[in-house]
Scaffold this motif. Sequence first.
Motif, PDB file in Angstrom:
ATOM      1  N   GLU A 232      -4.601   6.459  -1.789  1.00 58.10           N
ATOM      2  CA  GLU A 232      -3.868   5.235  -1.479  1.00 58.10           C
ATOM      3  C   GLU A 232      -3.844   4.335  -2.708  1.00 58.10           C
ATOM      4  O   GLU A 232      -4.894   4.018  -3.275  1.00 58.10           O
ATOM      5  N   LEU A 233      -2.650   3.964  -3.111  1.00 55.09           N
ATOM      6  CA  LEU A 233      -2.444   3.095  -4.263  1.00 55.09           C
ATOM      7  C   LEU A 233      -1.943   1.740  -3.770  1.00 55.09           C
ATOM      8  O   LEU A 233      -0.973   1.673  -3.006  1.00 55.09           O
ATOM      9  N   SER A 234      -2.614   0.665  -4.195  1.00 53.55           N
ATOM     10  CA  SER A 234      -2.202  -0.669  -3.760  1.00 53.55           C
ATOM     11  C   SER A 234      -2.115  -1.605  -4.956  1.00 53.55           C
ATOM     12  O   SER A 234      -2.838  -1.449  -5.950  1.00 53.55           O
ATOM     13  N   TYR A 235      -1.206  -2.569  -4.833  1.00 56.17           N
ATOM     14  CA  TYR A 235      -0.978  -3.533  -5.893  1.00 56.17           C
ATOM     15  C   TYR A 235      -0.111  -4.656  -5.341  1.00 56.17           C
ATOM     16  O   TYR A 235       0.379  -4.582  -4.204  1.00 56.17           O
TER      17      TYR A 235
ATOM     18  N   GLN B 229      -5.160  -0.726  -7.500  1.00 59.36           N
ATOM     19  CA  GLN B 229      -6.337  -0.005  -7.008  1.00 59.36           C
ATOM     20  C   GLN B 229      -5.924   1.335  -6.407  1.00 59.36           C
ATOM     21  O   GLN B 229      -4.959   1.422  -5.637  1.00 59.36           O
ATOM     22  N   LEU B 230      -6.668   2.374  -6.739  1.00 65.29           N
ATOM     23  CA  LEU B 230      -6.470   3.708  -6.179  1.00 65.29           C
ATOM     24  C   LEU B 230      -7.734   4.105  -5.434  1.00 65.29           C
ATOM     25  O   LEU B 230      -8.849   3.972  -5.973  1.00 65.29           O
ATOM     26  N   THR B 231      -7.586   4.541  -4.200  1.00 64.46           N
ATOM     27  CA  THR B 231      -8.740   4.943  -3.388  1.00 64.46           C
ATOM     28  C   THR B 231      -8.553   6.356  -2.861  1.00 64.46           C
ATOM     29  O   THR B 231      -7.452   6.914  -2.915  1.00 64.46           O
ATOM     30  N   ARG B 232      -9.633   6.905  -2.311  1.00 65.63           N
ATOM     31  CA  ARG B 232      -9.581   8.239  -1.719  1.00 65.63           C
ATOM     32  C   ARG B 232     -10.427   8.261  -0.452  1.00 65.63           C
ATOM     33  O   ARG B 232     -11.389   7.515  -0.302  1.00 65.63           O
TER      34      ARG B 232
ATOM     35  N   ASN C 273       0.838  -1.203   0.000  1.00 64.68           N
ATOM     36  CA  ASN C 273       0.000   0.000   0.000  1.00 64.68           C
ATOM     37  C   ASN C 273       0.866   1.243   0.000  1.00 64.68           C
ATOM     38  O   ASN C 273       1.897   1.288   0.678  1.00 64.68           O
ATOM     39  N   ASN C 274       0.434   2.258  -0.729  1.00 67.48           N
ATOM     40  CA  ASN C 274       1.159   3.516  -0.813  1.00 67.48           C
ATOM     41  C   ASN C 274       0.191   4.674  -0.590  1.00 67.48           C
ATOM     42  O   ASN C 274      -0.637   4.974  -1.438  1.00 67.48           O
ATOM     43  N   GLU C 275       0.304   5.322   0.576  1.00 67.07           N
ATOM     44  CA  GLU C 275      -0.570   6.444   0.908  1.00 67.07           C
ATOM     45  C   GLU C 275       0.135   7.752   0.576  1.00 67.07           C
ATOM     46  O   GLU C 275       1.336   7.888   0.823  1.00 67.07           O
ATOM     47  N   PHE C 276      -0.610   8.731   0.038  1.00 65.71           N
ATOM     48  CA  PHE C 276       0.000  10.013  -0.286  1.00 65.71           C
ATOM     49  C   PHE C 276      -1.064  11.104  -0.335  1.00 65.71           C
ATOM     50  O   PHE C 276      -2.263  10.834  -0.473  1.00 65.71           O
TER      51      PHE C 276
END
Length: 685
Positions: free
Chosen positions: A261-264, A215-218, A182-185
Amino acid sequence: MLKLGRMASAMTLAVLGGFTVLAQAAVERIEIRERVPFAAGTSYGEAGAYEKIRGVAHFALDPRERANAGIVDLGRAPRDEYGRVHFSSEFVLLRPVHGKPTTLIYDVNNRGGIAMLGQINGRSPANNDPATAEDAGDGFLMRHGFSLLFSAWTWDVAPGAPAARPLVLVPPVLKGVQGRVNNEFIVNAVSDIASYAGMRGLTYEPATPNDPHAQLTRRRRPEEPRRPIPRSSWQFVEPAQAGGPGRIRLEGGFQTGVIYELSYVARDPYVAGAGMAGIRDLLSYLRDHPLEGAPVPKNILMFGISQSGRLIGRMLHDGLNVDEGGKLVFDGAYLHVPGAGGSAGFNSRFVQPTRHPSMLEEHDYPADAFPFTAAPTRDPVMGKTASTLDKARDRQGRLPKLFIANTSTEFWNRGASLVATTPDGGLDVAPPENVRLYGLMGAQHYVGRSRTRAPFTACVSTSDHYTTMRALVLALDEWTSQGKAPPASAYPSLNEHTLTSVADYRAVFPKGLGITPPEQNLREPRLKFGWRYERFGIADTVPPKQGAEYETLVPVPDGDGNDKGGVRLVEVQAPLGTHTGWNLRAPDTGFGWATSRFDGSFVPFARTEAERLAAGDPRPSLAERYPTRENFADAVRGAAENLIRARLLLPEDLERTMAGNLGLYDRIQQRDPADQGCNYLYATP
């Protein structure tokens, strides 16, 4: 010419009773690549001239060694015919050329950059490569005769300017292993393209380029549910520079006030804990083996600021301060602004060391977890009793001596109260005899340097706690090498009524200053990554499930809004205004409820009673406190002498303290109160 140092323990085979025995060989060899005079032979008092040695330490770790058992995934890394895992680390050593035993200080670099010289000597070396007299700042550490060692320990360092020489580790890799990342920014301004890596860092990139299943979330706040953004509306783009952090483009642009948040699925995780083992084994080698003609150190200390202090905390937690032979590799350590201490992170699969939580962000990354205190405490939620030093003893039962220092900001943004209370915040926990705690009240994470309020609501705090850091470095050396008792712990506490809840802080903080305290501080949740995480460091639940929060407290403010308890810096004993550990983000950032990650606030007192009454300021004016400049100078000198007696300020820094405080006094007197800028905080325009 290339020179080779001695092997730490030569790799030999011996046949004993039919069994093949492999000798320990944590450091295989030391490779010297550069050895030159430092600062063109500048002499630093009695210590004399210094030299710089740049080299590479080559390591071979045996996963079967008990001392290596806690290094996550080490046993899964590629091994040689003897079962050892190989990697190497670049290092830089600055030392006197006089050839006498010295105290060696290992400075844990911060995101690849040398940190100690900037805060202790007052100058960060150009290009992260100390070479000139200017790179030594005022020469404090050299004048006091320390040898200084820096080495690579982490991989997630973003590339800098072309001439920069960051210290970056290339650790062992688990080829083919996959896992979710996961990558939060966030962004501070609307932008079509954003990087998704952590602060000044790198992340694990997708196993499948331009992963269609990423997946990109907000969401607006950390606790809110994540809302998916359609995959068709965003795409991966090339890094801004080769080897730099990954980026993505979003149709309509990334907005302020949103946590993305970008996850893969990623692959090929590093054995991140090898970086700590490399520090351990390099210090173990230098403790016992003369290097290039110089004797072994008389004393070894570790020093770390922020992330680097947390790394020391993790080494102690995992017992990586004890080498394969069962000996302590450092006599003492100074953990500066580590917040809650850093007993998590740095040593798990797919961990991103640069990530850590603040009030606003990155709550789902392991950085701090029970235990937090050096003395045993019980977590009533987990039903466990433990301390941070349970694995840190050597084979004789000895522990290193420790200083842990936090500023006011860490109480708001990094859970600093937890190093001195039970996890429920109900009771004080006194440190054991080998540990001292210092709360640097009125200071922020680093001495403030911003000349603008944006992206925050107040000017930053410029309280100079670096002078106290200098005193503590010398005190730790005297404690560990001479047995001289250190300064007494000075930390906010429940028993002394200097530690309280945010609600109580807000109730007593003075009104009419133009700033309003935050509604909350950082309250880290207990993270649940799945059953394999605690046993093996492998996260199966990403993002983790969040359990009950730890109870974190903040210092009690006095009538001026300055924090009580702890080490009362000169700026708080003889104040020119209110110094807080928090600074709210400006509403136009979209996160007006959150604090700056590292900055506090400063609000000067009114100059006169007329100005005070006109502004509705409840705090006495400067004229009432200090009728003349000489009165203020007397107050500053008295406060400084209090700290000198407590061994928290050095006599050599008295004039620096006087000049800094009197200079600010003069600039406040010359400032137009209608000017909302922050330039008046600084002596130069």
